[in-house]
Design an enzyme around this catalytic site. Structure first.
Site, PDB file in Angstrom:
ATOM      1  CD  GLU A 150     -23.629  27.051  17.171  1.00 51.80           C
ATOM      2  OE1 GLU A 150     -24.667  27.732  17.159  1.00 51.80           O
ATOM      3  OE2 GLU A 150     -23.583  25.920  17.659  1.00 51.80           O
ATOM      4  CG  HIS A 175     -21.356  42.163  24.171  1.00 54.25           C
ATOM      5  ND1 HIS A 175     -20.496  42.287  23.099  1.00 54.25           N
ATOM      6  CD2 HIS A 175     -20.630  41.657  25.200  1.00 54.25           C
ATOM      7  CE1 HIS A 175     -19.291  41.893  23.479  1.00 54.25           C
ATOM      8  NE2 HIS A 175     -19.338  41.491  24.743  1.00 54.25           N
ATOM      9  CB  CYS A 198     -28.424  23.932  23.027  1.00 56.41           C
ATOM     10  SG  CYS A 198     -26.815  23.546  22.302  1.00 56.41           S
TER      11      CYS A 198
END
Length: 118
Positions: free
Chosen positions: A107, A68, A24
């Site tokens: 997520e 985005h 991550c």
């Protein structure tokens, strides 16, 4: 009565505070699903807790800001864990909508958080 509305957005982030070598740490993205729960009595005049159009008017600008984007670049989200993102959303929504009961933020289809403002 509790009502809810779901929203989705796609965003990238990286986790700056994880150890070197953690997957991550690298830039990556998710298709997030956020569900906003409201709790209040049903209004006798309208027959609902809140018009979903009004709820969308509050939440959609936040979703548009996140969609985005690189979450790390958004003020207050420099460490954009799912937990911190749920808190950020709560802090933006609750002042306008004090019947906010819960935010569920996924997520991935199998992982996420539930935040109730505590």
């Amino acid at each position: 009565m509790i009502i809810y509305k779901q929203f989705t957005f796609d965003a990238a982030h990286f986790s700056p505070n994880v150890p070197e070598g953690h997957k991550c740490k690298k830039l990556h993205g998710h298709t997030y699903q956020v569900t906003i729960f409201l709790e209040a009595a049903v209004l006798e005049s309208d027959g609902w807790v809140m018009d979903f159009t009004e709820l969308k008017a509050i939440v959609k600008p936040l979703v548009a800001q996140l969609d985005h984007s690189l979450l790390n670049d958004i003020e207050g989200l420099e460490n954009p864990t799912t937990e911190n993102l749920a808190i950020w959303l709560w802090q933006k929504i609750y002042p306008q909508l004090q019947i906010l009961k819960r935010i569920e933020l996924k997520e991935t289809p199998t992982s996420g958080v539930i935040y109730e403002g505590k």
